[in-house]
Design an enzyme around this catalytic site. Structure first.
Site, PDB file in Angstrom:
ATOM      1  N   CYS A  13       0.787  -1.233   0.000  1.00 49.56           N
ATOM      2  CA  CYS A  13       0.000   0.000   0.000  1.00 49.56           C
ATOM      3  C   CYS A  13       0.824   1.290   0.000  1.00 49.56           C
ATOM      4  O   CYS A  13       0.500   2.206  -0.774  1.00 49.56           O
ATOM      5  CB  CYS A  13      -1.029  -0.001   1.122  1.00 49.56           C
ATOM      6  SG  CYS A  13      -0.685  -1.055   2.515  1.00 49.56           S
TER       7      CYS A  13
ATOM      8  N   ARG B 266       6.755 -11.480   4.909  1.00 48.42           N
ATOM      9  CA  ARG B 266       6.347 -11.300   6.303  1.00 48.42           C
ATOM     10  C   ARG B 266       7.062 -12.333   7.145  1.00 48.42           C
ATOM     11  O   ARG B 266       7.102 -13.507   6.794  1.00 48.42           O
ATOM     12  CB  ARG B 266       4.830 -11.446   6.437  1.00 48.42           C
ATOM     13  CG  ARG B 266       4.115 -10.382   5.643  1.00 48.42           C
ATOM     14  CD  ARG B 266       2.622 -10.424   5.826  1.00 48.42           C
ATOM     15  NE  ARG B 266       2.004  -9.433   4.945  1.00 48.42           N
ATOM     16  CZ  ARG B 266       0.696  -9.295   4.772  1.00 48.42           C
ATOM     17  NH1 ARG B 266      -0.131 -10.069   5.452  1.00 48.42           N
ATOM     18  NH2 ARG B 266       0.225  -8.382   3.967  1.00 48.42           N
TER      19      ARG B 266
ATOM     20  N   GLN C 249       0.619 -10.898  -3.639  1.00 46.54           N
ATOM     21  CA  GLN C 249      -0.789 -10.523  -3.510  1.00 46.54           C
ATOM     22  C   GLN C 249      -1.298  -9.954  -4.822  1.00 46.54           C
ATOM     23  O   GLN C 249      -0.578  -9.238  -5.510  1.00 46.54           O
ATOM     24  CB  GLN C 249      -0.944  -9.453  -2.426  1.00 46.54           C
ATOM     25  CG  GLN C 249      -0.567  -9.951  -1.051  1.00 46.54           C
ATOM     26  CD  GLN C 249      -0.732  -8.861  -0.012  1.00 46.54           C
ATOM     27  OE1 GLN C 249      -0.210  -7.771  -0.171  1.00 46.54           O
ATOM     28  NE2 GLN C 249      -1.458  -9.156   1.044  1.00 46.54           N
TER      29      GLN C 249
ATOM     30  N   ASP D 205      -2.927  -7.343  -5.482  1.00 47.36           N
ATOM     31  CA  ASP D 205      -3.219  -6.218  -4.603  1.00 47.36           C
ATOM     32  C   ASP D 205      -3.624  -4.997  -5.420  1.00 47.36           C
ATOM     33  O   ASP D 205      -3.006  -4.702  -6.440  1.00 47.36           O
ATOM     34  CB  ASP D 205      -1.944  -5.889  -3.819  1.00 47.36           C
ATOM     35  CG  ASP D 205      -2.235  -5.265  -2.481  1.00 47.36           C
ATOM     36  OD1 ASP D 205      -3.418  -5.115  -2.136  1.00 47.36           O
ATOM     37  OD2 ASP D 205      -1.256  -4.932  -1.782  1.00 47.36           O
TER      38      ASP D 205
ATOM     39  N   HIS E 230      -5.150  -0.781  -4.847  1.00 47.37           N
ATOM     40  CA  HIS E 230      -5.583   0.298  -3.971  1.00 47.37           C
ATOM     41  C   HIS E 230      -6.373   1.279  -4.794  1.00 47.37           C
ATOM     42  O   HIS E 230      -5.905   1.742  -5.838  1.00 47.37           O
ATOM     43  CB  HIS E 230      -4.378   0.935  -3.284  1.00 47.37           C
ATOM     44  CG  HIS E 230      -3.676  -0.052  -2.406  1.00 47.37           C
ATOM     45  ND1 HIS E 230      -2.653  -0.848  -2.847  1.00 47.37           N
ATOM     46  CD2 HIS E 230      -3.928  -0.430  -1.124  1.00 47.37           C
ATOM     47  CE1 HIS E 230      -2.283  -1.658  -1.888  1.00 47.37           C
ATOM     48  NE2 HIS E 230      -3.035  -1.446  -0.828  1.00 47.37           N
TER      49      HIS E 230
ATOM     50  N   LYS F 118     -12.541  -4.178   7.675  1.00 47.89           N
ATOM     51  CA  LYS F 118     -12.535  -4.883   6.396  1.00 47.89           C
ATOM     52  C   LYS F 118     -13.730  -5.809   6.259  1.00 47.89           C
ATOM     53  O   LYS F 118     -14.301  -6.261   7.242  1.00 47.89           O
ATOM     54  CB  LYS F 118     -11.241  -5.685   6.235  1.00 47.89           C
ATOM     55  CG  LYS F 118     -11.132  -6.875   7.173  1.00 47.89           C
ATOM     56  CD  LYS F 118      -9.861  -7.687   6.923  1.00 47.89           C
ATOM     57  CE  LYS F 118      -9.768  -8.855   7.886  1.00 47.89           C
ATOM     58  NZ  LYS F 118      -8.459  -9.514   7.867  1.00 47.89           N
TER      59      LYS F 118
ATOM     60  N   HIS G 102      -8.234  -0.753   0.166  1.00 44.59           N
ATOM     61  CA  HIS G 102      -7.259  -1.823  -0.092  1.00 44.59           C
ATOM     62  C   HIS G 102      -8.063  -3.061  -0.441  1.00 44.59           C
ATOM     63  O   HIS G 102      -9.037  -3.355   0.231  1.00 44.59           O
ATOM     64  CB  HIS G 102      -6.460  -2.186   1.164  1.00 44.59           C
ATOM     65  CG  HIS G 102      -5.766  -1.069   1.839  1.00 44.59           C
ATOM     66  ND1 HIS G 102      -4.403  -1.063   2.003  1.00 44.59           N
ATOM     67  CD2 HIS G 102      -6.218   0.056   2.426  1.00 44.59           C
ATOM     68  CE1 HIS G 102      -4.047   0.024   2.672  1.00 44.59           C
ATOM     69  NE2 HIS G 102      -5.129   0.721   2.950  1.00 44.59           N
TER      70      HIS G 102
END
Length: 662
Positions: free
Chosen positions: A350, A379, A397, A399, A401, A482, A528
């Site tokens: 992000c 991670r 991911q 991912d 935004h 979320k 997100h």
RNA sequence: GCCUGGGUAGCUCAGCUGGCAGAGCAGCUCAUUCGUAAUGAGCAGGUCAGGGGUUCGAAUCCCCUCCCAGGCUCCA
């Protein structure tokens, strides 16, 4: 003697003598029910069969083959296990032993810090069978707090529970103590357990159980407190139900993506890389590429922009974003470069996307701006937490935004939810529910008001979607609440897939702005969202959902061509080139081995279509089609016809199984 | 990170109270040419996870480390 009147679940009334218990009522209703009865629900409260009834009560009898009935017998089985353990290890202390999904557990501290071994499970199970054969009654007794403390003086965990409830703490131990008074259930003169109940009338009603495993578990789930020995078991209302459950577990084991991943040569976890780090082999790489390409094409159609960002960054980025304050436990330690400059591997994408937003001045005309990246993140998961591809230390991911105005937020979220569910359905997942995760206690940034608006908006969108929604209090990320999409797989397990998070914090932390139509600088809202969650995890779920039998469009190898003899090679190659030209993934295996052996190998490797060609096919321009999951091949199929058929199947994301309706 | 249990050939596993490291499958070579789930023979394959210790002698017993499984905590 006078009578009282009680109401049954169907609304009918029934008279029973004054002083009658729920058990008496069951007998009055019918012999079969009396034999089945385990407990009762009186005016909505679950209680023992021995509970005396009052005039006007609403009563239903709880029987084994119901969720409540199974809970009662699982909880009672946990008590039997505690007694067995105390018999085998005199002086053992026991903590909490509730019913859980499919079974029960009980936590123990054994004398002299002894530990259970796997062999002990058999001994405990055998002692439990003895206790069940003794048909001991479960006798409910009520005590004051002081009496309770005295009764369980040699059970420090029980003492802690009782005093916790007395002092108004520890309300979570609801299966042990009910609040205003302390109750216990006595099985024998020497064994009683602190418990709110209810329980089955006697241990003889139990028996369809199996102890599964021993594990460590922290007292009260707190990793800073003592670790106890937990024994897990499963328990059911009948031998058939138990057998069905054990078969389910075997089926789940057969689908295990870690096993199938190796057998189908999809991916591996080389020890040289370390825990939670995977490599994708060519076949797994093909599956992954197909999935990613399909996802990209859908995102292009939904007006996403594609961006890229590096894997490491100076620490200041994560200082600004707040990750170092809130997420540093889950981050790899920094590399020190350039005289003390710290660089971190990114755990999330992000902040990079915020920088892309900020790279130049933005107009309201550009919003919503949707930035998408297959972003690899790292991670530092605790070593005991990694699991196959579903919990890894390095993952990618899908991912994105979305930067939008507050007024666009609601529509954007609603459209997004539709987009997500459509995409997942394209992968064959179609049974969903939503989970709404709210502000995490003591681990959140941002104002109360922002959180309230964000949570209310998400709840609103979830409601509008018309899909079952459950709340997960305190489960949100530090920057916002979320919605997650939970999908049920082919054998009924649920997996958390997509997450959609609303965030007012990051744009503020990075001072992101756009120029509004009335020429003011405004703060965008950030959404997100990751639809697969992580690509690795999504593949793991698909492998298990399909048990390795990928739909044809995703299969690493779609067709294998086998010639009956090697003098068919020329025609085999012609077939191969035709299939390749049609865009199919095709492999040929030459006739060095008997046909049966080559067929078998292709079946074991779960190839959707095996084409066998021999003399008649060479002559007629046909193929023999052996489709996955079928043992009756189709002979003499025209090659063009087969190619066209397969094209339709791929376009519709079908599979040989679905074509046949199996 | 913690608890319990593991790690022997690519895979699945055998190897007893310490005494010559094995099998099946997979792989390679040769032969076999076959119409729908295992052709035959031969060959090769191991620092018994790694390191240290006990012992005349360790896959086997002890210690440490790494990795794996199931839990706990955490989480996509």
């Amino acid at each position: 003697m006078s009578n009282i009147t009680v109401q049954l679940p169907d609304g009918s009334l029934r008279e029973v003598p004054t002083g009658a218990t729920a058990a008496d009522l069951a007998v009055a209703i019918g012999r079969r029910l009396a034999g089945d009865a385990l407990a009762a629900r009186v005016n909505g409260i679950l209680c023992d069969l021995g509970t005396p009834l009052s005039d006007g009560d609403t009563v239903s009898i709880v029987t084994p083959a119901s969720d409540e009935g199974r809970d009662v017998l699982r909880h009672s089985t946990a008590h039997v296990m505690a007694q067995a353990v105390v018999r085998l290890w005199p002086g053992a202390q026991f903590a909490i032993g509730p019913a859980i999904t499919d079974g029960f557990y009980y936590d123990f501290r054994l004398p002299n810090d002894a530990r259970f071994s796997d062999d002990d499970l058999e001994r405990i199970e055998s002692e439990m069978r003895t206790i069940i054969a003794e048909n001991q009654p479960f006798q409910r007794e009520e005590h004051t707090y002081d009496e309770g403390l005295a009764l369980f003086a040699d059970q420090p965990f029980k003492v802690e529970i009782i005093s916790g409830v007395r002092d108004g703490r520890g309300g979570d131990d609801e299966s042990e103590v009910s609040g205003s008074l302390v109750t216990s259930y006595r099985n024998t003169d020497s064994f009683r357990d602190l418990c709110r109940g209810p329980h089955v009338p006697a241990t003889g009603r139990l028996g369809h159980f199996k102890l599964m495993r021993v594990a460590g578990a922290y007292w009260r789930g707190d990793e800073h407190r003592e670790q106890l020995q937990r024994v897990y078991g499963t328990a059911w209302e009948s031998a058939e139900a138990l057998a069905t459950h054990l078969e389910f577990l075997e089926e789940a084991a057969r689908r295990d993506h870690r096993i199938l991943g190796r057998e189908l040569d999809l991916f591996s976890f080389p020890a040289e890389l370390g825990p939670g780090l995977s490599v994708f082999h060519p076949r797994g790489g093909t599956v992954r590429r197909v999935i990613e390409e399909y996802s990209r094409s859908r995102h292009v159609a939904a007006d996403y922009e594609f961006v890229y960002s590096p894997h490491i960054t100076k620490s200041v980025l994560f200082e600004t974003s707040g990750h170092l304050d809130w997420f540093s436990e889950d981050m790899y330690p920094p590399m020190e470069l350039d005289e003390g400059q710290a660089y971190y591997l990114k755990p999330m994408n992000c902040p990079f996307h915020v920088l892309i937003f900020k790279a130049r001045q933005r107009s309201f005309r550009e919003l919503p701006l949707r930035l998408f990246e297959f972003g690899s993140v790292y991670r530092y998961e605790k070593s005991g937490a990694v699991h196959g591809l579903t919990r890894v230390r390095g993952m990618t991911q899908d991912d994105a935004h979305i930067f939008c105005t507050r007024s666009q937020m609601r529509d954007e979220l609603a459209n997004l939810l539709t987009f997500v569910l459509d995409l997942l359905r394209d992968f064959g997942l179609d049974d969903f529910y939503l989970e709404l995760s709210t502000r995490p206690e003591g681990k959140a940034v941002g104002s109360d008001e922002d959180w309230q608006v964000a949570e209310a908006t998400l709840a609103d969108v979830a409601r509008a979607a018309g899909i079952e929604t459950v709340r997960d209090e305190g489960g949100g990320a530090f920057y916002g609440p979320k919605i997650s999409v939970q999908a049920r797989d082919a054998i009924g397990r649920t997996h958390q897939l997509s997450t959609i998070q609303l965030d007012f914090q990051l744009p503020a932390r990075f001072d992101a702005e756009y120029v509004s139509s009335d020429n003011h600088r405004e703060r965008p809202v950030m959404i997100h969202r990751a639809l697969f969650g992580s690509v690795e995890r999504f593949i793991a779920i698909l492998v298990e959902h399909y048990a390795g039998n990928f739909p044809t469009w995703m299969a690493p190898e779609q067709v294998r061509v086998l010639g009956v003899r090697d003098d068919h090679d020329e025609y085999v190659d012609k077939v191969r080139r035709r299939l390749r030209a049609a865009g199919l993934r095709v492999v040929v295996e030459t006739a060095n081995e008997p046909l049966g052996a080559r067929i078998r190998r292709a079946k074991v490797e779960k190839v959707p279509y095996i084409l066998v060609v021999g003399d008649s096919d060479v002559a007629e321009g046909t193929v023999g089609v052996n489709s996955r999951g079928s043992d009756t091949p189709e002979r003499g199929v025209d090659l063009d016809e087969f190619i066209s058929r397969l094209g339709d199947e791929i376009a519709s994301h079908g599979s040989p199984e679905r074509r046949r309706g199996t």
